[in-house]
Design an enzyme around this catalytic site. Structure first.
Site, short mmCIF file in Angstrom:
data_model
loop_
_atom_site.label_atom_id
_atom_site.label_comp_id
_atom_site.label_asym_id
_atom_site.label_seq_id
_atom_site.Cartn_x
_atom_site.Cartn_y
_atom_site.Cartn_z
N ASP A 101 -19.77 9.88 32.20
CA ASP A 101 -20.21 10.95 31.29
C ASP A 101 -21.29 10.43 30.34
O ASP A 101 -21.23 10.64 29.13
CB ASP A 101 -19.01 11.47 30.50
CG ASP A 101 -19.29 12.83 29.84
OD1 ASP A 101 -20.29 13.48 30.22
OD2 ASP A 101 -18.53 13.22 28.95
N MET B 82 -12.00 18.93 26.10
CA MET B 82 -10.73 18.24 26.33
C MET B 82 -10.06 17.79 25.05
O MET B 82 -8.83 17.69 24.99
CB MET B 82 -10.99 17.03 27.23
CG MET B 82 -9.75 16.30 27.70
SD MET B 82 -10.16 14.97 28.85
CE MET B 82 -8.51 14.47 29.37
N ALA B 83 -10.85 17.51 24.02
CA ALA B 83 -10.27 16.93 22.80
C ALA B 83 -11.11 17.30 21.59
O ALA B 83 -12.23 17.80 21.71
CB ALA B 83 -10.18 15.41 22.93
N GLU B 84 -10.54 17.05 20.42
CA GLU B 84 -11.26 17.21 19.17
C GLU B 84 -11.22 15.87 18.44
O GLU B 84 -10.29 15.09 18.61
CB GLU B 84 -10.66 18.33 18.32
CG GLU B 84 -9.19 18.18 18.01
CD GLU B 84 -8.63 19.39 17.28
OE1 GLU B 84 -9.34 20.41 17.18
OE2 GLU B 84 -7.47 19.32 16.82
N GLY C 271 -14.58 19.26 21.83
CA GLY C 271 -15.11 19.39 23.17
C GLY C 271 -14.14 20.14 24.06
O GLY C 271 -13.19 20.77 23.59
N LEU D 62 -14.55 16.40 12.99
CA LEU D 62 -15.94 16.03 13.24
C LEU D 62 -16.55 16.80 14.41
O LEU D 62 -17.76 16.99 14.47
CB LEU D 62 -16.04 14.53 13.52
CG LEU D 62 -15.60 13.61 12.38
CD1 LEU D 62 -15.61 12.15 12.84
CD2 LEU D 62 -16.50 13.79 11.17
N LYS E 154 -9.48 10.80 18.14
CA LYS E 154 -9.67 11.83 19.16
C LYS E 154 -8.30 12.33 19.57
O LYS E 154 -7.44 11.55 20.01
CB LYS E 154 -10.43 11.27 20.37
CG LYS E 154 -10.62 12.30 21.48
CD LYS E 154 -11.22 11.69 22.72
CE LYS E 154 -12.65 11.31 22.49
NZ LYS E 154 -13.28 10.85 23.76
#
Length: 324
Positions: free
Chosen positions: A146, A19-21, A17, A14, A40
């Site tokens: 954030d 730090m993560a997908e 970023g 989806l 995530k």
């Protein structure tokens, strides 16, 4: 062949970023086999970084302490062969950043009432986070860190959810020389390493400004220039970019983005209350204007009818329906 992560099948990616997908995933076993979730996953290059793993896991576990209809539920945080992941509710929709980009491309203004409603809902979710408690009832002093359009989701059925507590911190864990979050949404005090709920309220204020104008209040050619403008706390009023905004909206935005945290709303609940009051006030204004327009149309119709039938009566009673 699809990839598996623990007891989940990764169906489609989806987003990704720094730090993560995030993946759309299907549960293969457990209490709800076949149900779709969002997973995530920490990026592979960070899997051996103890600080990144700690931040990833801590954010998930803090999010698990929250229970609110406008917060994305985190059901599980786990590890499979060194791959760290979080299992969350799947929001079938778009994040607000994507919707803003679509509005910009099509030159469509974000509806004022929805901007106020969405930001109010965001503040209510933040209020839940800021008042969260630990297992024995102690305040966690949780800060999201954030708050940005990309972390607010709108489902196809109209649900609004705040997600991605990946950099969330309890204030006791904060360092004094670092800040968290996306540069365009960071508050002046956060640039100095002050980690308080006020930085989340600032982020919500920036989100509101962006919804109203489709522009960010603080921009710069580079990070140094951007942060200098944030520290100055000067920005163009929203009404200068969208003339139909009433002064009451400008006042709320100006307070939300006050340079001094003491001049902002006391907490997320106060910010939400101000938005709720403004929402009701504007709805009343719209209703009043509509009623006046209907009354004027009634006057016009009766005057035309009177003249058409050559009625010899004063029009004073007719004009008395409404102030012309």
């Amino acid at each position: 062949m699809s990839e598996r992560l623990g007891r989940y099948e990764l169906v489609s990616r989806l987003g990704r970023g720094g730090m993560a997908e995030v993946w759309r995933a299907r549960a293969l076993s457990g209490a709800r086999p076949g149900v779709m979730y969002a997973i995530k996953r920490l990026l592979p290059q960070l899997e051996n970084d103890p600080e990144a793993v700690q931040s990833f896991v801590q954010g998930a576990r803090l999010a698990q302490r929250l229970s609110h209809p406008n917060v994305v539920d985190v059901h599980e945080v786990g590890e499979d062969a060194g791959r760290w992941f979080q299992v969350m509710d799947l929001v079938d929709g778009r994040d607000v950043a994507q919707i803003i980009k679509r509005c910009q491309a099509q030159r469509i203004a974000w509806p004022l009432d929805f901007a106020l409603f969405l930001t109010r809902t965001l503040c209510e979710a933040l209020d839940c986070a800021h008042r969260a408690t630990g297992p024995t009832g102690e305040p966690l002093d949780l800060v999201h860190c954030d708050v940005a359009p990309s972390n607010v989701f709108v489902s196809r059925t109209g649900d609004i959810k705040l997600g991605d507590f990946g950099v969330a911190r309890a204030r006791i864990d904060s360092g004094a020389a670092e800040f968290y979050g996306k540069p365009y949404y960071v508050s002046p005090e956060a640039l100095e390493g002050q980690l308080t709920p006020a930085m989340d309220l600032w982020g919500a204020g920036v989100v509101l400004y962006e919804l109203l104008t489709l522009r960010r209040p603080f921009v710069g050619e580079n990070a140094e220039a951007l942060f200098a403008r944030v520290r100055e706390g000067r920005f163009e009023p929203a009404s200068a970019l969208r003339a139909e905004l009433p002064p009451e909206v400008d006042q709320v935005v100006q307070r939300a983005l006050a340079k001094n945290p003491a001049d902002r709303f006391a907490d997320a609940r106060a910010f939400a209350s101000a938005l709720a009051g403004l929402y009701v006030y504007l709805l009343e204004q719209v209703r009043w204007e509509r009623e006046k327009a209907e009354a004027r149309e009634k006057v016009r119709t009766e005057v035309v009818a009177a003249l058409a039938h050559d009625i010899k009566q004063p029009l004073t009673s007719i004009l008395g329906y409404v102030e012309i």
